[in-house]
Design a protein around this motif. Structure first.
Motif, short mmCIF file in Angstrom:
data_model
loop_
_atom_site.label_atom_id
_atom_site.label_comp_id
_atom_site.label_asym_id
_atom_site.label_seq_id
_atom_site.Cartn_x
_atom_site.Cartn_y
_atom_site.Cartn_z
N UNK A 1 -3.38 -12.88 -4.35
CA UNK A 1 -2.41 -11.79 -4.23
C UNK A 1 -2.80 -10.64 -5.16
N UNK A 2 -3.12 -10.98 -6.41
CA UNK A 2 -3.46 -9.94 -7.38
C UNK A 2 -4.76 -9.22 -7.00
N UNK A 3 -5.70 -9.95 -6.41
CA UNK A 3 -6.94 -9.30 -5.96
C UNK A 3 -6.63 -8.28 -4.87
N UNK A 4 -5.74 -8.64 -3.96
CA UNK A 4 -5.34 -7.70 -2.90
C UNK A 4 -4.68 -6.46 -3.50
N UNK A 5 -3.79 -6.71 -4.47
CA UNK A 5 -3.08 -5.59 -5.10
C UNK A 5 -4.07 -4.70 -5.86
N UNK A 6 -5.01 -5.35 -6.57
CA UNK A 6 -6.01 -4.58 -7.32
C UNK A 6 -6.83 -3.71 -6.36
N UNK A 7 -7.14 -4.24 -5.20
CA UNK A 7 -7.92 -3.48 -4.22
C UNK A 7 -7.12 -2.27 -3.73
N UNK A 8 -5.82 -2.47 -3.53
CA UNK A 8 -4.96 -1.34 -3.12
C UNK A 8 -4.99 -0.26 -4.21
N UNK A 9 -4.82 -0.69 -5.46
CA UNK A 9 -4.82 0.28 -6.57
C UNK A 9 -6.16 1.00 -6.65
N UNK A 10 -7.23 0.24 -6.48
CA UNK A 10 -8.57 0.85 -6.57
C UNK A 10 -8.73 1.92 -5.49
N UNK A 11 -8.22 1.63 -4.30
CA UNK A 11 -8.31 2.63 -3.22
C UNK A 11 -7.57 3.91 -3.59
N UNK B 1 0.84 -1.20 0.00
CA UNK B 1 0.00 0.00 0.00
C UNK B 1 0.88 1.25 0.00
N UNK B 2 1.93 1.21 0.80
CA UNK B 2 2.85 2.36 0.81
C UNK B 2 3.47 2.57 -0.58
N UNK B 3 3.99 1.48 -1.14
CA UNK B 3 4.71 1.57 -2.42
C UNK B 3 3.76 2.00 -3.53
N UNK B 4 2.66 1.26 -3.67
CA UNK B 4 1.74 1.53 -4.77
C UNK B 4 1.03 2.86 -4.58
N UNK B 5 0.76 3.20 -3.32
CA UNK B 5 0.14 4.50 -3.05
C UNK B 5 1.01 5.63 -3.57
N UNK B 6 2.31 5.55 -3.34
CA UNK B 6 3.20 6.60 -3.84
C UNK B 6 3.25 6.61 -5.37
N UNK B 7 3.26 5.41 -5.96
CA UNK B 7 3.29 5.35 -7.43
C UNK B 7 2.00 5.94 -8.01
N UNK B 8 0.87 5.62 -7.37
CA UNK B 8 -0.41 6.13 -7.86
C UNK B 8 -0.46 7.66 -7.77
N UNK B 9 0.16 8.20 -6.74
CA UNK B 9 0.18 9.66 -6.60
C UNK B 9 1.13 10.29 -7.61
N UNK B 10 2.20 9.59 -7.92
CA UNK B 10 3.23 10.15 -8.80
C UNK B 10 2.83 10.08 -10.27
#
Ligand code: ACM
Ligand code: ZN
Length: 717
Positions: free
Chosen positions: A348-358, A296-305
C-alpha cells in the motif's frame, strides 16, 4: 529561546564561561538606542518580512533605504553560509540582521526581539529611548527540523486559532508545522474533486455518518479548511519561516473517510452488532484498485496545494485484521507471495509513494511503516512510539524526525493528577529539555540521519476542555514547546536549573506578552510541624481552594490534618500551575458496593471489576433514555466527596452523555442530587449515603456500551 545571548551581551566576561557558547557571541562597547525616527530597511525580497518586523518593533518601513537609526534586514550569502543561520550586529547607529535566506533573517529577527523588552510581543512597539547593548551574534540551529504536530482531526481548531498558534511557534524558531488533517473522527481539508470528504467528513454527530467518538453526541459540529483558507495559512506560516507539512493518515485511522465513502473498505460484511449499528472498520482495502485512483485525486490536490517537499501519509497503528478477513486482500497476498499483512502494508505504501512521486513529492510516515525496512530510503520517518523506534528507523538509513511520546507528546499529563493522557509517560518541560540523543544511543552516524526533533499534540482529550478557548492547548504545550525549541536549536548543555531560571526570569514575561496561558511549575510545599508551607520562586501568586468553594489568596501555613480538602495553586497573569495538595487529599476509601444497571453486563468487563475498585466495568449495550446505573452501599458511607464516572473523563466516550443523578440516604427513597457533566458527577453529601443512581436522559451514547468506573470516595474528615 536563546535568552542566554542577551545575558552574554550584557555580562559577556562573566557569562561566557558559565553559559554554553552559541556559535559566536561578542559584546562590544556602546548601545543602539531606538528613537521615534528609527526605521526598518530591507532587501527587496525581504520587504514582507520587514512589514512583519515593523508590526512588533513599531517602526516604519523605509523603502528608499534612507533615514537614520535603521534596523536593516539583508540577504548576504558571503557573511552567512548556513541556510538558517544569521549574523546579528548591534552597533551604536544600526542594527543589521544578515542571513543567506529569508528563514535565516527571520531567525535573526527573533533573536533581536529577545534582546528587546518583552512588550514587543504584544505588538506595542519599542519605546523611544530603549537601548540594546552592542554585540555581534553569529548563530545557526542545531537541527534543520524543529517541529510541532497539531491534530486538527480529533478537535477542530479554526483558522484564527491556528494563525495565533503559528505566531507562537514562530517566536520560538519552530520551523515545521505538521498538521494531522485526517483521522477516524474527522477530515479537515477540502478536496475539490471529492468535496464530500470535507463537507461531510468535517462534521460529526447529529445526522453525520461520522460517529462522534469523542465529545459531543447530540449536535453536529466540526469544520474544515477550504483550499483557499489553507493557502492563506501556508503563506502566513511561510513568512514566519514555518513550513506546513500536511498529513492524511493512511491506510489506518481512516474511519472518517470510510464513513463518507464506505466502498474503500474491505468487502466483507460489516460486523455492526457489537458497535451499535455502526461499522468500525477503519482501513483502506489494499486490493481495491479504485482506491488508488481516489488516493491519486486526494494526494494530487494536496501536492499541488502544499509547497512542502514531503507529504505525510500516516502508516501508524494499522488494524491489519481487516485485511486478513478480506477475500480480495487475501488473494492479493497469495498472488504476490506475501507472508503476512505487513507485506500488504508495504505494498500500500509503495503505491502511495508512487502517487506522491508522480506529483513531485516524497512520502513521510510514522515509524511503524518502516518496520520491515522495505520501503524506499527517500521516505522520512517520524519516530513516535519509542526511542528504540527512532533508532531503528535511523539505523535502517531513513531520515528521521525524533519525537518519542515519552518526551515529546504534549498531550501527556505533566504530573499525576493533572489532565491529559499518561500512556506514553507523565512528564513536564524538564524531561523534554533533558532529551539528549547521544545519551539515548544515537551514534554520530545515526545522529547524521536525525533531521530534527518535534513535539506533538493529539487532540482527543482537547474536545472536553472547551476547545473554543486556547487555555488547554496553551497549558499543555507551553513551556514544553520552549524546552523543545531550545534543545532543537542549541542543545541543553547549560543544565536544567540554569535553563529554568532563564525561562522564569526572561521568558515568562515574553509568554505573557504573547498572550500564552502557559503552565507554571507547581508551587513548592513543605510540611513542617504538621503545617503545609507553600512557596513560589517564579513571581506568581499563591492561591488556595477548598473543594466546592471559591479560590482565595494563600495567607500562610495551613494545618495539614484539618485541611485535607484544600488545594493550592499559583497564578501569574493568564498562566497557572497545577494543584498541589497534602498527602491526605488523594486518600480514598473503598466501602462495599453493589452495582446493577438496566443495560446488562459485559462478560469481559463484569461489574465485579468496579465493585472491587479494581478497574472498569461495561454494560452489554448503549444507554437509552430512562436507563439507570445503581450503586448500593452495604452500609451508609460517610464521605466528603463521592465521584461517579461513566466512560473516561479524559477521553469522553462510552459515557452516559446526559443524565440526572439521584441519591438515597435510606436505601428506599431517592432525591435529585445533580446532573452528569462529561458522563461524571461529583457529590458532596452532608449525610451518610446508602445508594446513588444515574438515570440516562439521552438516547444512544454513540458507542456500543457504557463504561462504569469504580466510585472514587474521599472519606469524611
Ligand atoms: C500516533 O501517535 N499514532 C502517531
Ligand atoms: Zn481488502
Amino acid at each position: 529561546m536563546k535568552l542566554r545571548l542577551l545575558i552574554l551581551c550584557l555580562l559577556a566576561p562573566l557569562a561566557a564561561a558559565a553559559q554554553p557558547a552559541p556559535r559566536s557571541v561578542a559584546a562590544a562597547p556602546g548601545r543602539f538606542v531606538f528613537s521615534a525616527s528609527t526605521t526598518l530597511v530591507a532587501d527587496r525580497a525581504l520587504l514582507p518580512l520587514a512589514d512583519y518586523a515593523a508590526r512588533y518593533l513599531g517602526c516604519g518601513v523605509d523603502t528608499d533605504r534612507a533615514g537614520d537609526g535603521a534596523v536593516a534586514l539583508l540577504l548576504d550569502t558571503l557573511a552567512v553560509a548556513s541556510a538558517e543561520g544569521y549574523r546579528l550586529d548591534v552597533v551604536p547607529d544600526r542594527i543589521v540582521v544578515r542571513a543567506a535566506t529569508a528563514g535565516g533573517v527571520f531567525n535573526g529577527l527573533q533573536q533581536l526581539f529577545r534582546l528587546l523588552p518583552p512588550e514587543v510581543y504584544a505588538g506595542r512597539g519599542v519605546a523611544p529611548g530603549t537601548g540594546v547593548a552592542c554585540c555581534r551574534i553569529d548563530d545557526a540551529p542545531r537541527f534543520a527540523y524543529r517541529g510541532m504536530m497539531l491534530d486538527l482531526a480529533r478537535t477542530w481548531i479554526d483558522e484564527a486559532a491556528l494563525l495565533r498558534y503559528i505566531d507562537l511557534l514562530a517566536f520560538h524558531n519552530i520551523n515545521k508545522l505538521h498538521l494531522h488533517l485526517s483521522d477516524d473522527e474527522g477530515w479537515r481539508i477540502e478536496i475539490r474533486s471529492h468535496p464530500e470528504l470535507a463537507a461531510v467528513g468535517g462534521f460529526r454527530g447529529g445526522d453525520s455518518p461520522v460517529r462522534p467518538v469523542y465529545g459531543k453526541w447530540g449536535e453536529k459540529y466540526g469544520g474544515y479548511f477550504t483550499q483557499e483558507q489553507m493557502r492563506r495559512i501556508i503563506d502566513y506560516a511561510a513568512l514566519r519561516n514555518i513550513e506546513i507539512i500536511p498529513e492524511i493518515d493512511l491506510p489506518g485511522h481512516s474511519r472518517c473517510i470510510a464513513s463518507v465513502r464506505p466502498e474503500i473498505r474491505c468487502p466483507y460484511p460489516p460486523d455492526t452488532v457489537s458497535t451499535n449499528g455502526y461499522d468500525y472498520r477503519s482501513a483502506w482495502c489494499v486490493a481495491r484498485e479504485e482506491n488508488y485512483a481516489l488516493l491519486d485525486d486526494i494526494l494530487g490536490e494536496l501536492c499541488a496545494l502544499f509547497p512542502s517537499e514531503y507529504i505525510h501519509v500516516g502508516g501508524d497503528e494499522v488494524e491489519t485484521s481487516q485485511w486478513e478477513r478480506c477475500p480480495d486482500c487475501r488473494a492479493l497476498m497469495r498472488r504476490r507471495g506475501l507472508a503476512d499483512a505487513h507485506g500488504l502494508e508495504d505494498l500500500f505504501m509503495e503505491r502511495v509513494a508512487a502517487i506522491l512521486a508522480r506529483h513531485g513529492k516524497r512520502p513521510a510516515v510514522w515509524n511503524e511503516a518502516v518496520k520491515t525496512g522495505r520501503i524506499d530510503r527517500s521516505t522520512r520517518v517520524y519516530g513516535w512510539q519509542s526511542v528504540a523506534a527512532c533508532l531503528d528507523a535511523a539505523s535502517k538509513g531513513y531520515p528521521t524526525v525524533v519525537m518519542p511520546g515519552e518526551s515529546f507528546y504534549f498531550d501527556m499529563r505533566q504530573s499525576p493528577y493533572e489532565d491529559g493522557h499518561d500512556w506514553a509517560a507523565i512528564f513536564d518541560a524538564q524531561k523534554t529539555f533533558a532529551f539528549d540523543p547521544a545519551a539515548k544511543g544515537f551514534t554520530p552516524e545515526l545522529l547524521g540521519r536525525v533531521v530534527g526533533l518535534a513535539g506533538a499534540f493529539f487532540s482527543e482529550a482537547y474536545i472536553s476542555h472547551e476547545p473554543e478557548k486556547p487555555d488547554y492547548l496553551d497549558y499543555m504545550t507551553f513551556p514544553r514547546i520552549c524546552a523543545l525549541a531550545r534543545i532543537a536549536w542549541s542543545g541543553n548543555a547549560e543544565g536544567w536549573e540554569a535553563y529554568r531560571r532563564e525561562l522564569i526570569e526572561r521568558h515568562y514575561p515574553r509568554m505573557e506578552a504573547m498572550g500564552i496561558r502557559f503552565r507554571l511549575f507547581p508551587p513548592r510545599m513543605e510540611v513542617r510541624d504538621g503545617a503545609m508551607h507553600l512557596s513560589v520562586d517564579d513571581g506568581s501568586e499563591l492561591w488556595q481552594v477548598e473543594d466546592g468553594g471559591e479560590a482565595e489568596r494563600y495567607r500562610g501555613p495551613v494545618d495539614a490534618m484539618r485541611s485535607p480538602s484544600l488545594r493550592f495553586f499559583s497564578r501569574r497573569g493568564g498562566a497557572r500551575s497545577p494543584y498541589v495538595t497534602g498527602k491526605a487529599y488523594h486518600r480514598t476509601v473503598a466501602p462495599e458496593v453493589t452495582i446493577t444497571t438496566s443495560m446488562g453486563e459485559s462478560r469481559r468487563f463484569p461489574y465485579a471489576n468496579a465493585e472491587r475498585y479494581r478497574g472498569l466495568s461495561r454494560t452489554a449495550r448503549a444507554c437509552r433514555r430512562g436507563d439507570w446505573v445503581l450503586y448500593e452501599f452495604a452500609s451508609p458511607v460517610r464521605c466528603r466527596e463521592l465521584f461517579l464516572q461513566t466512560g473516561n473523563r479524559q477521553l469522553p466516550k462510552t459515557i452516559v452523555t446526559t443524565g440526572r443523578v439521584e441519591v438515597s440516604y435510606d436505601g428506599r427513597t431517592f432525591r435529585p442530587a445533580g446532573e452528569l457533566e462529561q458522563g461524571s458527577v461529583t457529590l458532596r453529601p452532608d449525610r451518610p449515603v446508602r445508594a446513588v443512581r444515574i438515570v440516562s436522559t439521552c438516547d444512544d451514547n454513540g458507542t456500543p456500551y457504557v463504561t462504569i468506573q469504580p466510585p472514587r470516595i474521599r472519606p469524611a474528615l
